[in-house]
Design an enzyme around this catalytic site. Structure first.
Site, PDB file in Angstrom:
ATOM      1  N   SER A  15       0.933  -1.281  -0.113  1.00 44.18           N
ATOM      2  CA  SER A  15      -0.008  -0.041   0.081  1.00 44.18           C
ATOM      3  C   SER A  15       0.917   1.296  -0.082  1.00 44.18           C
ATOM      4  CB  SER A  15      -0.892   0.006   1.298  1.00 44.18           C
ATOM      5  OG  SER A  15      -0.047   0.023   2.577  1.00 44.18           O
ATOM      6  N   SER A 137      11.934  10.411   6.152  1.00 41.38           N
ATOM      7  CA  SER A 137      10.627  11.405   6.564  1.00 41.38           C
ATOM      8  C   SER A 137      11.215  12.786   6.619  1.00 41.38           C
ATOM      9  CB  SER A 137       9.748  10.672   7.378  1.00 41.38           C
ATOM     10  OG  SER A 137       8.686  11.774   8.033  1.00 41.38           O
ATOM     11  N   TYR A 150       9.134   7.994  16.123  1.00 35.05           N
ATOM     12  CA  TYR A 150       8.916   7.648  14.936  1.00 35.05           C
ATOM     13  C   TYR A 150      10.315   8.903  14.242  1.00 35.05           C
ATOM     14  CZ  TYR A 150       7.298   8.458  10.008  1.00 35.05           C
ATOM     15  OH  TYR A 150       7.157   8.236   8.479  1.00 35.05           O
ATOM     16  N   LYS A 154      13.435   7.510  12.090  1.00 34.98           N
ATOM     17  CA  LYS A 154      13.658   8.027  10.679  1.00 34.98           C
ATOM     18  C   LYS A 154      15.191   8.882  10.900  1.00 34.98           C
ATOM     19  CE  LYS A 154      10.266   6.378   8.485  1.00 34.98           C
ATOM     20  NZ  LYS A 154      10.438   5.570   7.344  1.00 34.98           N
ATOM     21  N   THR A 185      -1.627   8.846   2.139  1.00 29.60           N
ATOM     22  CA  THR A 185      -1.743   7.279   2.245  1.00 29.60           C
ATOM     23  C   THR A 185      -2.505   7.172   3.763  1.00 29.60           C
ATOM     24  OG1 THR A 185       0.321   7.359   3.537  1.00 29.60           O
ATOM     25  CG2 THR A 185       0.594   7.459   1.197  1.00 29.60           C
TER      26      THR A 185
END
Length: 269
Positions: A15, A137, A150, A154, A185
């Protein structure tokens, strides 16, 4: 460069950005190896991608990763491009977040992506060519609230990619670190909350973000051009990414250390 008849292995391909990258590379004549945990969803993506090899597995399973790496390398005689894309985001305050959430996100977004690359760098350096791309990111450039785990993962992934690029700079293997901003997304919907549950709802900024197909086209164009640091964002996110962009001259300076024998000298001491 052209990716026609190149073998491209993408993790997190069921995805989002991974699926969009699969379709973009397929449109350029590449052979696709698609990995993720959901085989049915991988099969759906594969219907748009011509000749594909499906290798479903959990990126945290070292034995499954080793088996998949052997199959991917043998399928068409070698992996030409590897995209470390599997990951999960976060939406929770640090003050309220269980430590297990930090462990889970760092394991998926950083440690497992390093393991994926480590399984391929010998293969690629022996062949004297290849592309390794890491999906970081904008939150891997600038620490963003509600994403402490996160951002940590990253930032770490970007550091690994930059250091690896320098080490491989004399081998013919190119390393790209990609910094997406808000892409439309399910990343926010699937993000982990303070207790480790899926959030289950999206953000307006994500819903109004860049179309995955547009983002994928930009990423692949930049990889084809040999761009080392690829920022794919708009508006304020683009400004944040550009403000923290690493100058190419600095990448060249670090690579020159390797060319002058820095690693050999360190190992000899």
């Amino acid at each position: 460069m052209s990716f026609e008849n190149k073998t491209v292995w993408i993790t997190g391909a069921s995805s989002g950005i991974g699926a969009a990258l699969a379709r973009e590379f397929a449109s350029r004549g590449a052979h696709l190896v698609l990995s993720g945990r959901d085989e049915a969803r991988l099969a759906e993506v594969a219907t748009d991608c011509g000749e594909t090899l499906l290798l479903p597995f959990d990126v945290r399973n070292d034995d499954a990763l080793a088996e998949a790496t052997a199959k991917a390398a043998a399928w068409k005689g070698g992996v030409d491009v590897a995209i470390a894309n599997a990951g999960v985001s976060q939406r929770s305050r640090a003050l309220k977040t269980d430590m297990q959430v930090y462990r889970d996100i760092i394991d998926i977004d950083l440690t497992a992506q390093i393991a994926f690359a480590q399984g391929l760098i010998g293969h690629m350096t022996e062949r004297g060519s290849g592309h390794l791309a890491f999906i970081s990111s904008i939150a891997g450039k600038v620490g963003v609230p509600m994403r402490t785990a996160y951002s940590a993962a990253k930032f770490g992934l970007a550091g690994y990619g930059d250091a690896l690029r320098a080490e491989l700079s004399q081998t013919g293997v190119q390393v790209h670190v990609i910094y997406p901003g808000s892409i439309a997304t399910d990343v926010s919907r699937n993000a982990l909350t303070a207790g480790g549950e899926k959030r289950g709802r999206s953000d307006e900024v994500i819903d109004n973000g860049i179309a995955p197909s547009d983002a994928a086209r930009t990423m692949v164009d930049a990889m084809a051009a040999g761009t080392r640091e690829i920022i794919v964002a708009e508006g304020g996110e683009l400004a944040m990414g550009e403000a923290r962009r690493t100058p190419d001259a600095l990448f060249d300076q670090v690579a020159a250390m390797v060319e002058r024998g820095y690693m050999d000298k360190m190992e000899a001491e």
